[in-house]
Write a protein that holds these residues in place. Structure first.
Motif, short mmCIF file in Angstrom:
data_model
loop_
_atom_site.label_atom_id
_atom_site.label_comp_id
_atom_site.label_asym_id
_atom_site.label_seq_id
_atom_site.Cartn_x
_atom_site.Cartn_y
_atom_site.Cartn_z
N GLN A 1 -14.41 -21.30 -26.74
CA GLN A 1 -13.44 -21.29 -25.66
C GLN A 1 -14.17 -21.44 -24.32
O GLN A 1 -15.05 -20.67 -23.99
CB GLN A 1 -12.66 -19.96 -25.67
CG GLN A 1 -11.66 -19.82 -24.56
CD GLN A 1 -10.45 -20.71 -24.76
OE1 GLN A 1 -10.24 -21.25 -25.86
NE2 GLN A 1 -9.66 -20.89 -23.74
N VAL A 2 -13.76 -22.44 -23.56
CA VAL A 2 -14.38 -22.67 -22.26
C VAL A 2 -13.95 -21.58 -21.29
O VAL A 2 -12.78 -21.21 -21.20
CB VAL A 2 -13.99 -24.05 -21.72
CG1 VAL A 2 -14.44 -24.21 -20.28
CG2 VAL A 2 -14.59 -25.15 -22.59
N LYS A 3 -14.92 -21.09 -20.56
CA LYS A 3 -14.66 -20.08 -19.54
C LYS A 3 -15.35 -20.48 -18.25
O LYS A 3 -16.49 -20.98 -18.29
CB LYS A 3 -15.18 -18.71 -20.00
CG LYS A 3 -14.87 -17.58 -19.04
CD LYS A 3 -15.40 -16.26 -19.57
CE LYS A 3 -15.16 -15.13 -18.59
NZ LYS A 3 -15.74 -13.85 -19.07
N TYR A 32 -17.02 -32.42 -18.84
CA TYR A 32 -15.81 -32.11 -18.08
C TYR A 32 -15.86 -32.63 -16.65
O TYR A 32 -16.91 -32.65 -16.00
CB TYR A 32 -15.60 -30.58 -18.03
CG TYR A 32 -15.36 -29.99 -19.39
CD1 TYR A 32 -16.42 -29.48 -20.14
CD2 TYR A 32 -14.09 -29.94 -19.93
CE1 TYR A 32 -16.21 -28.95 -21.41
CE2 TYR A 32 -13.86 -29.40 -21.18
CZ TYR A 32 -14.93 -28.91 -21.91
OH TYR A 32 -14.70 -28.38 -23.16
N ASP A 111 -7.21 -28.06 -17.37
CA ASP A 111 -7.12 -27.28 -18.60
C ASP A 111 -7.67 -25.87 -18.49
O ASP A 111 -7.16 -24.95 -19.13
CB ASP A 111 -7.87 -28.01 -19.73
CG ASP A 111 -7.30 -29.39 -19.99
OD1 ASP A 111 -8.10 -30.32 -20.25
OD2 ASP A 111 -6.07 -29.55 -19.94
N TYR A 112 -8.73 -25.70 -17.73
CA TYR A 112 -9.41 -24.40 -17.66
C TYR A 112 -9.57 -23.99 -16.21
O TYR A 112 -9.85 -24.82 -15.34
CB TYR A 112 -10.78 -24.48 -18.34
CG TYR A 112 -10.73 -24.98 -19.75
CD1 TYR A 112 -11.08 -26.30 -20.05
CD2 TYR A 112 -10.30 -24.15 -20.80
CE1 TYR A 112 -11.01 -26.77 -21.36
CE2 TYR A 112 -10.23 -24.63 -22.10
CZ TYR A 112 -10.59 -25.93 -22.36
OH TYR A 112 -10.51 -26.40 -23.66
N TRP A 113 -9.43 -22.68 -15.98
CA TRP A 113 -9.47 -22.14 -14.62
C TRP A 113 -10.36 -20.90 -14.57
O TRP A 113 -10.38 -20.10 -15.51
CB TRP A 113 -8.06 -21.75 -14.16
CG TRP A 113 -7.19 -22.91 -13.89
CD1 TRP A 113 -6.42 -23.60 -14.80
CD2 TRP A 113 -6.99 -23.56 -12.63
NE1 TRP A 113 -5.76 -24.62 -14.18
CE2 TRP A 113 -6.09 -24.63 -12.85
CE3 TRP A 113 -7.48 -23.36 -11.35
CZ2 TRP A 113 -5.67 -25.48 -11.83
CZ3 TRP A 113 -7.06 -24.20 -10.33
CH2 TRP A 113 -6.17 -25.24 -10.58
#
Length: 123
Positions: A1-3, A32, A111-113
């Motif tokens: 999971q990207v963080k 990314y 997508d990721y924050w």
């Protein structure tokens, strides 16, 4: 999971400089595109600028052009936002966001924050 985790925010006087970092884990930053956003109290989250996978194609919002610089250190999985000549209007919570095909000001495209970091510019 990207963080994503932002750091480097704080209190700075008008005219000063600050560097924000965005550390990505759970993935490889070069996979990314990276965007920087900010949100002032009572306002929408606005795009400051974005950078493509390998550092090219950087775009900036007019409000920060010439004062802010976005870069990527892919080797260290870290995005950078260098801010200079800060103004009181730059006071906001700053967020980084990532996505493989993300681009543009619509936050739904990203997508990721990160959780955000507060930047306060005093006069």
């Amino acid at each position: 999971q990207v963080k994503l985790v932002e750091s480097g925010g704080g209190l700075v006087q008008a005219g000063g400089s600050l560097r924000l970092s965005c550390a990505l884990s759970g993935g490889t930053l070069s996979d990314y595109r990276l965007g920087w956003f900010r949100q002032a109290p009572g306002k929408e989250r606005d795009l400051i600028g974005a950078i493509r996978r390998f550092g090219g194609g950087i775009e900036y919002a007019d409000a920060v052009k010439g004062r802010f610089t976005i870069s990527k250190d892919n080797a260290n999985n870290t995005g950078i936002l260098d801010m200079k000549d800060l103004k009181r209007d730059d006071t906001a919570v700053y967020f980084c966001a990532a996505g493989q095909k993300s681009w543009g000001p619509d936050i739904r495209n990203w997508d990721y924050w990160g959780q955000g970091t507060q930047v306060t510019v005093s006069s």
